[in-house]
Design a protein around this motif. Sequence first.
Motif, PDB file in Angstrom:
ATOM      1  N   MET A 438       0.840  -1.198   0.000  1.00  0.00           N
ATOM      2  CA  MET A 438       0.000   0.000   0.000  1.00  0.00           C
ATOM      3  C   MET A 438       0.869   1.240   0.000  1.00  0.00           C
ATOM      4  N   ASP A 439       0.276   2.322  -0.534  1.00  0.00           N
ATOM      5  CA  ASP A 439       0.989   3.588  -0.552  1.00  0.00           C
ATOM      6  C   ASP A 439      -0.039   4.707  -0.337  1.00  0.00           C
ATOM      7  N   GLY A 458     -21.387  13.473  -5.713  1.00  0.00           N
ATOM      8  CA  GLY A 458     -20.157  12.683  -5.563  1.00  0.00           C
ATOM      9  C   GLY A 458     -19.768  11.949  -6.828  1.00  0.00           C
ATOM     10  N   ALA A 459     -20.310  12.380  -7.997  1.00  0.00           N
ATOM     11  CA  ALA A 459     -20.093  11.642  -9.259  1.00  0.00           C
ATOM     12  C   ALA A 459     -18.619  11.560  -9.633  1.00  0.00           C
ATOM     13  N   ASN A 460     -17.904  12.703  -9.585  1.00  0.00           N
ATOM     14  CA  ASN A 460     -16.484  12.714 -10.010  1.00  0.00           C
ATOM     15  C   ASN A 460     -15.613  11.847  -9.108  1.00  0.00           C
ATOM     16  N   ILE A 461     -15.691  12.093  -7.810  1.00  0.00           N
ATOM     17  CA  ILE A 461     -14.792  11.411  -6.872  1.00  0.00           C
ATOM     18  C   ILE A 461     -15.072   9.913  -6.821  1.00  0.00           C
ATOM     19  N   ASN A 462     -16.362   9.547  -6.916  1.00  0.00           N
ATOM     20  CA  ASN A 462     -16.719   8.112  -6.900  1.00  0.00           C
ATOM     21  C   ASN A 462     -16.166   7.396  -8.133  1.00  0.00           C
ATOM     22  N   LYS A 469      -9.223   2.158  -7.886  1.00  0.00           N
ATOM     23  CA  LYS A 469      -9.254   1.294  -6.688  1.00  0.00           C
ATOM     24  C   LYS A 469      -8.477   1.937  -5.537  1.00  0.00           C
ATOM     25  N   VAL A 470      -8.792   3.205  -5.283  1.00  0.00           N
ATOM     26  CA  VAL A 470      -8.109   3.935  -4.214  1.00  0.00           C
ATOM     27  C   VAL A 470      -9.153   4.548  -3.280  1.00  0.00           C
ATOM     28  N   SER A 471      -8.639   5.052  -2.168  1.00  0.00           N
ATOM     29  CA  SER A 471      -9.485   5.774  -1.227  1.00  0.00           C
ATOM     30  C   SER A 471      -9.025   7.231  -1.248  1.00  0.00           C
ATOM     31  N   VAL A 472      -9.978   8.180  -1.396  1.00  0.00           N
ATOM     32  CA  VAL A 472      -9.618   9.598  -1.463  1.00  0.00           C
ATOM     33  C   VAL A 472     -10.352  10.318  -0.339  1.00  0.00           C
ATOM     34  N   ASN A 489      -3.221   1.044  -3.689  1.00  0.00           N
ATOM     35  CA  ASN A 489      -2.006   0.436  -4.240  1.00  0.00           C
ATOM     36  C   ASN A 489      -1.204   1.522  -4.963  1.00  0.00           C
ATOM     37  N   PRO A 490       0.137   1.410  -4.974  1.00  0.00           N
ATOM     38  CA  PRO A 490       1.003   2.496  -5.472  1.00  0.00           C
ATOM     39  C   PRO A 490       0.624   3.024  -6.851  1.00  0.00           C
ATOM     40  N   GLN A 491       0.310   2.105  -7.796  1.00  0.00           N
ATOM     41  CA  GLN A 491      -0.010   2.549  -9.163  1.00  0.00           C
ATOM     42  C   GLN A 491      -1.314   3.351  -9.170  1.00  0.00           C
ATOM     43  N   GLY A 492      -2.332   2.828  -8.500  1.00  0.00           N
ATOM     44  CA  GLY A 492      -3.632   3.512  -8.432  1.00  0.00           C
ATOM     45  C   GLY A 492      -3.518   4.878  -7.790  1.00  0.00           C
ATOM     46  N   VAL A 493      -2.687   4.986  -6.752  1.00  0.00           N
ATOM     47  CA  VAL A 493      -2.497   6.266  -6.044  1.00  0.00           C
ATOM     48  C   VAL A 493      -1.910   7.302  -7.003  1.00  0.00           C
ATOM     49  N   GLN A 494      -0.900   6.898  -7.796  1.00  0.00           N
ATOM     50  CA  GLN A 494      -0.250   7.831  -8.714  1.00  0.00           C
ATOM     51  C   GLN A 494      -1.209   8.285  -9.823  1.00  0.00           C
ATOM     52  N   GLU A 495      -1.984   7.320 -10.358  1.00  0.00           N
ATOM     53  CA  GLU A 495      -2.935   7.662 -11.436  1.00  0.00           C
ATOM     54  C   GLU A 495      -4.029   8.604 -10.919  1.00  0.00           C
TER      55      GLU A 495
END
Length: 1056
Positions: A438-439, A458-462, A469-472, A489-495
């Motif tokens: 995790m990152d 919440g359309a955009n953030i959802n 697959k991240v939590s914001v 996960n690191p890749q999802g966080v960066q994207e």
Amino acid sequence: MSSVAVLTQESFNEHRSGLLPEQVAAASTEPRESGDDETLPTYKDAFPPLPEKAAVPEGMQEPGNAWTSKIRPLKSSVITQVFHVPLEERKYKDISQFGEGDQAKICVDIMHKTGAHLELSMAKDQGLSIMVSGKLDAVMKARKEIVSRLQTQASATVAIPKEHHRFVIGKNGEKLQELELKTATKIQIPRPDDPSNHIKISGTKEGLEKAKHEILLISAEQDKRAVERVNIDKVYHPFITGAFNKLVGEMMQETGARINVPPPSINKTEIVITGEKEQVAQAVTMIKKIYEEKKKNATTIAVEVKKSQHKYVIGPRGNTLQEILERTGVSVEIPPPDSSSETVILRGEPDRLGQALTEVYAKANSYTVSSVSAPSWLHRFIIGKKGQNLAKITQQMPKVHIEFTEGEDKITLEGPTKDVQMVQSQIEAIVMDLVSRMDYTEISVDPKFHRHLIGKGGANINRIKEQHKVSVRIPPDNEKSNLIRIEGNPQGVQEAKKELLELASRMENERTKDMIIEQRFHRAIIGQKGEKIKEVRDKFPEVIINFPDPAQKSDIVQLRGPRTEVEKCSKFMQKMVAEMVENSFSVSVPIFKQFHKNIIGKGGANIKKIREETNTKIDLPAENSNSEMIVITGKKANCEAAKIRILAIQKELANITEMEVSIPSKLHNSLIGSKGRFVRSIMEECGGVHIHFPTEGSGIDTVTIRGPAEDVEKARKQLLSLAEEKQTKSHTVELRAKPEYHKFLIGKGGGNIRKVRDSTGARIIFPTSEDKDQELITVVGTEEAVREAQKELEALIKSLDNVVEDFMTVDPKHHRYFVARRGQVLRDIADEYGGVMVSFPRTGSQSDKVTLKGAKDCVEAAKKRMEEIIEDLDAQVTMECVILQKFHRSIMGPKGSRIQQITRDHNVQIKFPEREDAQGPPAEPPVQENGEANGEVKEPADPSVPRKCDVIILSGRKERCEAAVEALKALVPVTIEVEVPYELHRYIIGQKGSGIRKMMDEYEVNIQVPAPELQSDTISITGLASHLDRAKEGLLERVRELQAEQEDRLRAAPLA
């Protein structure tokens, strides 16, 4: 109903003779329940009622009673008491009034209030004996009422210690109420803040003695009780209470005293003992003995135990301390939670202290506190969705408490040492796993853009969360923080980070623009159900358009979005508004009311055509409105074109001309008059012509007159004449007359007032319905003309004020016509002829004398009008018009409008028959109806005789009825058939029936196209005969158009 039975001395003695002497004596003292062998018989026992004969259901035995059976298995709840009121204590002593008067009324009232039964008798000593029967509660209430209302009252006081008063009152005052009821007295106890210890009692002499005795008994009982307070050092309290309060409980049971030891949480040394004096003394001795013994033998040791372990020594609800005390006899003293001390003191017998100390250490070390290092952002992943991950651990180790502290990078574990070690190793493994895969990252975005990043609902953030697959976590507004945290996960966080930064960058390029758009256009821009604004938003999806609340009456419309898109949207909306402004030009066209229906055309054909061809909105006044103005809205050029076309229709229908007259603009206001009264009177007098003055202050002298040529010329002359008068010597006079006289003064068609004007040359203006002062009549003209007109009018008004009474004969058969419909005919006559009152004889009277009362001229005119009506009624005939019932609704028209028109045009009455239900059973033949009417049965009539439901009855003059019959028959719809090739039917019907509906509206007919499966060429047209030819021609014209289109397509096909 309740009654009072009054017994003589002899009859009462007879009643008592059925009782034993000792029973008689007992009956006059305390009430007892009947039913026991040892108790007294009740009144009903001594004098049982005769059995009532009632219906007994089959299979059931008749119930027994005192006369049929001596067996009474159930106890009676009814008791009887006899009360004696001595002569000197009686309130009502008049012997002659016995059995009646106030005393009897009071007894009846007591019976109603309490439900008890009372019987009165007089004793030899003139005392009053009252026998009361009923339920115990009712008897006691009745007794209290008897004492207070039939017996003279005395009062007394009793002094008892103030602290005993509360025992007299009892819990919630129950003891006091019981005492008052029992002694039939009123007891007043001083308030707690009153230092007096005197209790006041009022009632009968006997009641006073009883109440006094009872109160002194209560006080004496309290005197026997004692309260003792013993001060014992707090540290020795546990030895007095014993483990789990067993010892103190045993002492209370043994002595009977109540021992109150303050709980450990309250820092008090005083132990309170209450009870009987002997019991209290015994308990105090026992407590002091324990205290002395422990003080002498007990020793203490102090040990250090970590503060965090104190709770394990105490145990849940202090149970561990109680267990140590029970097993070892040693008291363990723990410092309070708010103290920083870690010293624990053990107090007890020296030989027991070692065992107690071992137990204290064992309990302290049985639990441990540990912590696991874990970044705070990982906490929720360790907990899992809805606590699932944590639940697995706690289920295996339920005694371990796991605590997550927000913002701290650690997890605290607490519980049994072995269990804590196992849980610690499990959580450490989870943390290592999460850290490896995790990152998280944090980005800084201005809070004003946060809600746009979230999007609507919440359309955009959802979408970003689901896609990557991240939590914001976006901080709420109240935090005022710039940091947005992304975890996963690191890749999802960066994207996700990249996408959110791009969105934020785009928003930083965003601008807000306020457009000034008049509020009247807002609804038009939004459109019905928001359809138009939806089109704009679809065209510019990145722009947010906000309209103000209608209640704010604001013209500001806000646009927000990317700079370039906002500019484009702004230009587009400005263009929309410009078109609306251009299309909102409005012009009013005065058109004579009688021509409005021609402007509309049949089925709205004319007005529809003008609207479509000129692209304007045309509004006509309501039918019942007096307004003649037709309002045209749209582009200026289009409005002018529509105006020309509407005026052309009017000109075509009548000899309408338009003339311009030059009158100095300075005279315009005086010619128009106050609220247009003057010019309106000229327009009305000249056949309703339209006179248009230029806008005030324009300086234009031209006045336009429009109307029939003759009337226009007449209005022109009047205007010029009046203008000349105004310039020379115009004079005005005001007269007053009752509003009901105005119609008569004006005369039919303005005849009377025209004579005055022609003879004098003055203009007379009457108030309109809108004017405030309804009595004011204005006369305008030269001074001489005005004076002459004033003289004539005053003479007329004076004659109207001269009320006379006259009579005329009217045949009783005509009375009904005048008084029907709540006297509508008489009301019309009164309106027309100066409020004249017409009185007909009462209904049922055979008198033909009718009285008229009012101004002489009005009475004469009304009389003449009534004679004309009677002449019409005498010449009246009844005529039948046979039209099939199925056409009646069509003939009547919407809301009966067609029939009302025929009734007005021909001055006849029309009555339609009752409808026959086509779905119901067949009606009986007319023969039987006639048979019933004549009292005999006739042969069946000729089938050609019309049905009753088809016959319309007309009443009026013969020639008028005949004309009305023709008018009715002209309204009967006729059906014709037109041959139209089957393959063209669907084109004639049009999309969703629009084509055929347009033709039906235009020609006011019904067009029936056969079902497709019939493949028939015949189309039926149903409607008024006058409409059918046009409808047929219109349908054939449409057929020719369709055939021409087909030929064009066929010719074009080979070329293709």
